[in-house]
Design a protein around this motif. Structure first.
Motif, short mmCIF file in Angstrom:
data_model
loop_
_atom_site.label_atom_id
_atom_site.label_comp_id
_atom_site.label_asym_id
_atom_site.label_seq_id
_atom_site.Cartn_x
_atom_site.Cartn_y
_atom_site.Cartn_z
N THR A 1 -3.00 -9.28 -3.39
CA THR A 1 -1.93 -8.79 -2.54
C THR A 1 -0.85 -8.73 -3.78
O THR A 1 0.32 -8.34 -3.31
N ILE A 2 -1.00 -8.63 -5.07
CA ILE A 2 0.07 -8.53 -5.84
C ILE A 2 -0.36 -7.00 -6.35
O ILE A 2 -1.15 -6.68 -7.06
N PRO A 3 0.88 -6.29 -6.32
CA PRO A 3 0.96 -4.78 -6.67
C PRO A 3 0.71 -4.55 -8.02
O PRO A 3 1.01 -5.37 -8.81
N CYS A 4 0.08 -3.73 -8.62
CA CYS A 4 -0.04 -3.49 -10.02
C CYS A 4 0.56 -1.98 -10.46
O CYS A 4 0.33 -1.00 -10.05
N ALA A 5 1.67 -2.06 -11.30
CA ALA A 5 2.52 -1.20 -11.41
C ALA A 5 2.59 -0.85 -13.23
O ALA A 5 2.54 -1.55 -13.84
N PHE A 6 2.26 0.52 -13.46
CA PHE A 6 2.36 0.91 -14.71
C PHE A 6 3.47 1.88 -15.02
O PHE A 6 4.21 2.25 -13.92
N ALA A 7 3.83 2.17 -16.18
CA ALA A 7 5.09 3.08 -16.50
C ALA A 7 4.80 4.24 -17.31
O ALA A 7 4.02 4.23 -18.26
N TYR B 1 11.77 10.13 -2.91
CA TYR B 1 11.85 11.59 -2.86
C TYR B 1 10.83 12.28 -1.95
O TYR B 1 9.96 11.58 -1.38
N GLN B 2 10.85 13.52 -2.21
CA GLN B 2 9.60 14.39 -1.24
C GLN B 2 9.49 13.81 0.00
O GLN B 2 8.47 13.64 0.57
N THR B 3 10.62 14.27 0.89
CA THR B 3 10.57 13.82 2.45
C THR B 3 10.25 14.85 3.13
O THR B 3 10.59 15.96 2.95
N LEU B 4 9.87 14.51 4.33
CA LEU B 4 9.47 15.52 5.39
C LEU B 4 10.80 15.81 5.97
O LEU B 4 11.64 14.89 6.05
N LYS B 5 10.66 16.92 6.98
CA LYS B 5 12.08 17.19 7.82
C LYS B 5 12.36 15.99 8.75
O LYS B 5 11.37 15.41 9.32
N GLY B 6 13.72 15.77 8.69
CA GLY B 6 14.02 14.45 9.62
C GLY B 6 14.21 13.39 8.88
O GLY B 6 14.67 12.34 9.48
N GLU B 7 13.37 13.19 7.87
CA GLU B 7 13.44 11.90 6.85
C GLU B 7 14.61 11.84 5.76
O GLU B 7 14.94 12.74 5.33
N THR B 8 15.03 10.64 5.70
CA THR B 8 16.12 10.52 4.55
C THR B 8 15.47 9.86 3.35
O THR B 8 16.20 9.81 2.27
N GLU B 9 14.29 9.42 3.45
CA GLU B 9 13.79 8.70 2.28
C GLU B 9 12.31 8.53 2.48
O GLU B 9 11.68 8.39 3.46
N THR B 10 11.57 8.62 1.40
CA THR B 10 10.09 8.44 1.44
C THR B 10 9.81 6.94 0.99
O THR B 10 10.36 6.55 -0.01
N PHE B 11 8.68 6.07 1.40
CA PHE B 11 8.58 4.92 1.16
C PHE B 11 7.28 4.84 0.43
O PHE B 11 6.27 5.65 0.64
N PRO B 12 6.93 3.56 -0.30
CA PRO B 12 5.79 3.70 -1.08
C PRO B 12 4.49 3.51 -0.20
O PRO B 12 3.31 3.88 -0.42
N PRO C 1 7.28 -2.16 -1.67
CA PRO C 1 6.16 -1.93 -0.85
C PRO C 1 5.46 -2.98 -0.14
O PRO C 1 5.52 -4.15 -0.53
N LEU C 2 5.11 -2.71 0.82
CA LEU C 2 4.42 -3.75 1.92
C LEU C 2 3.08 -3.47 2.18
O LEU C 2 2.72 -2.30 2.82
N PHE C 3 1.92 -4.17 1.65
CA PHE C 3 0.57 -3.73 1.92
C PHE C 3 -0.08 -5.10 2.48
O PHE C 3 0.45 -6.12 2.31
N GLU C 4 -1.24 -4.99 3.04
CA GLU C 4 -1.79 -5.90 3.97
C GLU C 4 -2.66 -6.78 2.82
O GLU C 4 -3.06 -6.01 1.73
N PRO C 5 -3.05 -7.93 3.23
CA PRO C 5 -3.91 -8.71 2.37
C PRO C 5 -5.03 -8.24 1.94
O PRO C 5 -5.71 -8.51 0.88
N ASP C 6 -5.73 -7.16 2.79
CA ASP C 6 -7.07 -6.72 2.37
C ASP C 6 -6.96 -5.05 1.74
O ASP C 6 -7.77 -4.78 1.61
N GLU C 7 -5.76 -5.06 1.03
CA GLU C 7 -5.41 -3.75 0.34
C GLU C 7 -4.86 -3.85 -0.85
O GLU C 7 -3.96 -5.04 -1.09
N GLN C 8 -5.17 -3.16 -1.77
CA GLN C 8 -4.76 -3.38 -3.05
C GLN C 8 -3.94 -2.11 -3.32
O GLN C 8 -4.25 -0.92 -2.84
N TYR C 9 -2.71 -2.30 -4.37
CA TYR C 9 -1.95 -1.11 -4.48
C TYR C 9 -1.79 -1.12 -5.93
O TYR C 9 -1.50 -2.12 -6.66
N PHE C 10 -1.98 0.30 -6.45
CA PHE C 10 -1.74 0.61 -7.91
C PHE C 10 -0.74 1.84 -8.11
O PHE C 10 -0.89 2.64 -7.01
N CYS C 11 0.25 1.67 -8.86
CA CYS C 11 1.02 2.76 -8.90
C CYS C 11 1.42 3.15 -10.34
O CYS C 11 1.37 2.39 -11.37
#
Length: 278
Positions: free
Chosen positions: A67-73, A227-238, A17-27
């Motif tokens: 800027t460091i993503p935080c991922a849980f499992a 997964y869970q792509t829209l019509k015309g897409e081959t992949e969904t991105f974070p 995933p690529l996020f901006e410096p003023d954004e935080q990402y959790f998943c």
């Protein structure tokens, strides 16, 4: 600062995933095999930080940098698994799952549940129920939330209302039901969170109705990438989580900052306060 929370993703199959410096990402990355779990744990973000920035409630400490993503499992036996009728496979999977729980390496069980979408899937209904019961038992034993996958089976989950009330939270991955069904689940006393992704971009009426009308405190969002792509897409991105948030803001008629903060708090509650609020 905008906080994006992706309640359901498959990191071992997704690009960085690529996020901006003023954004935080959790998943929360959903894993269904030892290989997927190990692959997700080796996923790297940015400057080589490990995928599971914090793996569990036990070692979730103050977030080091925005800027460091935080991922849980999370880990679960999927109802679409082709090996549901293999007793040895199921025993091994349940043993692996309980080891992860005992070692506090996951923050939720799932995705698990029921899938009757095709005749092939429906033919394993008995096995699906057996495996789900085992995972529900573990959720109660370890006091962790469940992440549910339901296709053509929403009515089935109502038969479990009494048991689901006993666990901290139930996250309905890509909730397939109607607004009334969502209301009914919360009226049954379930601490329910309803997660929505690209179907709200694709005009799915039931999902849009839920996002527009459910209380904000019951909403989560996701990509299910790749997964869970829209019509015309081959992949969904974070980073598609940003599109989902923008659409949700449009549907709720609120700004991004308000939605971001509310969903972040929901994310914390749903996953047992495993993310430190700062």
């Amino acid at each position: 600062m905008t906080r994006y929370c992706d309640a359901h993703i498959h990191l071992s199959h997704s690009k960085e995933p690529l996020f901006e410096p003023d954004e935080q990402y959790f998943c929360v990355t959903s894993c269904h095999s030892k290989e997927e779990f190990e692959g997700a744990s080796l996923t790297t973000f940015g400057a080589g930080f490990p995928g599971f920035r914090y793996r569990s409630i036990a070692n979730a400490t103050a977030y080091a940098a925005p800027t460091i993503p935080c991922a849980f499992a999370s880990y679960g036996i999927h109802p679409q698994s082709p090996s549901l009728q293999n007793k040895t496979f199921i025993e091994e999977e349940l043993a692996f799952l309980e080891n992860l729980l005992a070692d506090k390496k996951i923050i939720a069980i799932g995705e698990c549940g029921f899938d009757f979408f095709t005749p092939e899937f429906k033919s394993t209904a008995t096995e699906q129920e057996t495996v789900f019961n085992e995972q529900l038992f573990l959720a109660q034993k370890y006091n962790l939330p469940l992440v549910l996958h339901l296709r053509k089976s929403i009515e089935k989950i109502f038969t479990y209302s009494r048991q689901l009330k006993k666990i901290p939270a139930v996250v309905f991955h890509s909730f397939p039901g109607t607004f009334r069904e969502a209301q009914s689940l919360t009226n049954h006393g379930i601490n329910a969170f309803f997660s929505f992704g690209k179907p709200i971009l694709n005009g799915k009426k039931a999902s849009i109705d839920c996002v527009q009308n459910l209380p904000l405190q019951n909403l989560l969002f996701e990509t299910d990438a790749p997964y869970q792509t829209l019509k015309g897409e081959t992949e969904t991105f974070p980073t598609d989580i940003k599109k989902v948030y923008r659409k949700a803001c449009e549907l709720r008629k609120i700004n991004l900052e308000e939605l971001s903060e509310t969903v972040f708090k929901n994310f914390q509650i749903a996953f047992e306060n495993s993310v430190i609020l700062f």
